[in-house]
Design a protein around this motif. Structure first.
Motif, PDB file in Angstrom:
ATOM      1  N   PRO A   1       0.836  -1.215   0.000  1.00 31.13           N
ATOM      2  CA  PRO A   1       0.000   0.000   0.000  1.00 31.13           C
ATOM      3  C   PRO A   1       0.864   1.255   0.000  1.00 31.13           C
ATOM      4  N   GLY A   2       0.452   2.228  -0.809  1.00 30.01           N
ATOM      5  CA  GLY A   2       1.220   3.457  -0.969  1.00 30.01           C
ATOM      6  C   GLY A   2       2.239   3.408  -2.080  1.00 30.01           C
ATOM      7  N   GLY A   3       2.453   2.234  -2.645  1.00 34.56           N
ATOM      8  CA  GLY A   3       3.432   2.079  -3.709  1.00 34.56           C
ATOM      9  C   GLY A   3       2.889   2.464  -5.074  1.00 34.56           C
ATOM     10  N   SER A   4       3.743   2.263  -6.077  1.00 35.97           N
ATOM     11  CA  SER A   4       3.411   2.642  -7.453  1.00 35.97           C
ATOM     12  C   SER A   4       3.715   1.503  -8.415  1.00 35.97           C
ATOM     13  N   LEU A   5       2.982   1.487  -9.503  1.00 43.21           N
ATOM     14  CA  LEU A   5       3.232   0.594 -10.622  1.00 43.21           C
ATOM     15  C   LEU A   5       2.903   1.340 -11.906  1.00 43.21           C
TER      16      LEU A   5
ATOM     17  N   TRP B   1      -8.299   1.557 -20.149  1.00 42.20           N
ATOM     18  CA  TRP B   1      -7.931   0.584 -19.134  1.00 42.20           C
ATOM     19  C   TRP B   1      -9.175   0.284 -18.298  1.00 42.20           C
ATOM     20  N   TYR B   2      -9.434  -0.999 -18.128  1.00 42.58           N
ATOM     21  CA  TYR B   2     -10.481  -1.470 -17.239  1.00 42.58           C
ATOM     22  C   TYR B   2      -9.822  -2.299 -16.138  1.00 42.58           C
ATOM     23  N   ARG B   3     -10.597  -2.592 -15.095  1.00 43.84           N
ATOM     24  CA  ARG B   3     -10.141  -3.545 -14.086  1.00 43.84           C
ATOM     25  C   ARG B   3     -11.315  -4.376 -13.600  1.00 43.84           C
ATOM     26  N   GLN B   4     -10.965  -5.572 -13.139  1.00 46.11           N
ATOM     27  CA  GLN B   4     -11.986  -6.466 -12.602  1.00 46.11           C
ATOM     28  C   GLN B   4     -11.434  -7.176 -11.387  1.00 46.11           C
ATOM     29  N   ALA B   5     -12.091  -6.944 -10.269  1.00 47.90           N
ATOM     30  CA  ALA B   5     -11.726  -7.609  -9.027  1.00 47.90           C
ATOM     31  C   ALA B   5     -12.623  -8.837  -8.846  1.00 47.90           C
ATOM     32  N   PRO B   6     -12.168  -9.818  -8.076  1.00 49.42           N
ATOM     33  CA  PRO B   6     -12.978 -11.026  -7.862  1.00 49.42           C
ATOM     34  C   PRO B   6     -14.364 -10.690  -7.323  1.00 49.42           C
ATOM     35  N   GLY B   7     -15.381 -11.231  -7.972  1.00 55.40           N
ATOM     36  CA  GLY B   7     -16.747 -11.032  -7.515  1.00 55.40           C
ATOM     37  C   GLY B   7     -17.343  -9.677  -7.845  1.00 55.40           C
TER      38      GLY B   7
ATOM     39  N   THR C   1      -3.392  -8.080 -16.721  1.00 51.22           N
ATOM     40  CA  THR C   1      -2.236  -8.199 -15.847  1.00 51.22           C
ATOM     41  C   THR C   1      -2.711  -8.011 -14.408  1.00 51.22           C
ATOM     42  N   GLN C   2      -2.260  -8.883 -13.534  1.00 48.61           N
ATOM     43  CA  GLN C   2      -2.725  -8.884 -12.145  1.00 48.61           C
ATOM     44  C   GLN C   2      -1.973  -7.841 -11.329  1.00 48.61           C
ATOM     45  N   VAL C   3      -2.723  -7.028 -10.612  1.00 43.55           N
ATOM     46  CA  VAL C   3      -2.158  -6.077  -9.658  1.00 43.55           C
ATOM     47  C   VAL C   3      -2.685  -6.452  -8.277  1.00 43.55           C
ATOM     48  N   THR C   4      -1.766  -6.688  -7.360  1.00 48.23           N
ATOM     49  CA  THR C   4      -2.130  -7.028  -5.985  1.00 48.23           C
ATOM     50  C   THR C   4      -1.467  -6.034  -5.053  1.00 48.23           C
ATOM     51  N   VAL C   5      -2.292  -5.359  -4.257  1.00 47.18           N
ATOM     52  CA  VAL C   5      -1.792  -4.377  -3.300  1.00 47.18           C
ATOM     53  C   VAL C   5      -1.997  -4.947  -1.901  1.00 47.18           C
ATOM     54  N   SER C   6      -0.901  -5.271  -1.262  1.00 49.87           N
ATOM     55  CA  SER C   6      -0.990  -5.935   0.037  1.00 49.87           C
ATOM     56  C   SER C   6       0.313  -5.759   0.797  1.00 49.87           C
ATOM     57  N   SER C   7       0.196  -5.683   2.114  1.00 50.32           N
ATOM     58  CA  SER C   7       1.391  -5.634   2.957  1.00 50.32           C
ATOM     59  C   SER C   7       1.777  -7.031   3.428  1.00 50.32           C
TER      60      SER C   7
ATOM     61  N   GLU D   1      -7.741  -1.847  -2.173  1.00 51.66           N
ATOM     62  CA  GLU D   1      -8.938  -1.939  -3.026  1.00 51.66           C
ATOM     63  C   GLU D   1      -8.645  -1.759  -4.507  1.00 51.66           C
ATOM     64  N   ASP D   2      -7.406  -1.434  -4.854  1.00 57.56           N
ATOM     65  CA  ASP D   2      -7.009  -1.392  -6.263  1.00 57.56           C
ATOM     66  C   ASP D   2      -6.637  -2.774  -6.795  1.00 57.56           C
ATOM     67  N   THR D   3      -6.599  -3.769  -5.923  1.00 53.30           N
ATOM     68  CA  THR D   3      -6.272  -5.130  -6.347  1.00 53.30           C
ATOM     69  C   THR D   3      -7.295  -5.630  -7.357  1.00 53.30           C
TER      70      THR D   3
END
Length: 116
Positions: free
Chosen positions: A14-18, A36-42, A110-116, A89-91
């Motif tokens: 969290p707080g990082g960049s890609l 650009w679109y995104r889709q989170a599980p569910g 492409t998968q983006v996962t934001v987690s500590s 929540e950007d995951t």
């Protein structure tokens, strides 16, 4: 044929960049808007941001305004998504999209996962 290939996803704190990239082929890239679109599980797929052929941006989701920036480099047939101040929540899977001859085309995501 139209091909869109995304890259740049990964695991970030969290707080990082890609910065995501989408390389396009099979059509005259400089003449078409990109999204650009995104889709989170569910969850439903949502528009994150778009950019016209002229380079004007549109459609930023309220949740990413001020943090994400879409841009394009026509000489490289590439559209980018700079993502700063990332939140859990950007995951999601992030997908590149264009409309070509009235049909939507998508990359594989492409998968983006934001987690500590």
């Amino acid at each position: 044929q139209v091909q869109l290939v995304e890259s740049g996803g990964g695991l970030v704190q969290p707080g990082g960049s890609l910065r995501l990239s989408c390389v396009a082929s099979g059509f005259t890239f400089s003449s078409y808007a990109m999204r650009w679109y995104r889709q989170a599980p569910g969850k439903e797929r949502e528009l994150v941001a778009g950019i016209t052929s002229a380079g004007n941006t549109f459609g930023y989701a309220d949740s990413v305004k001020g943090r994400f920036t879409i841009s394009r480099e026509n000489a490289k047939n590439t559209v980018y998504l700079q993502m700063n101040s990332l939140k859990p929540e950007d995951t999601a899977v992030y997908l590149c999209n264009t409309m070509w001859r009235a049909s939507p085309y998508w990359g594989q995501g492409t998968q983006v996962t934001v987690s500590s």
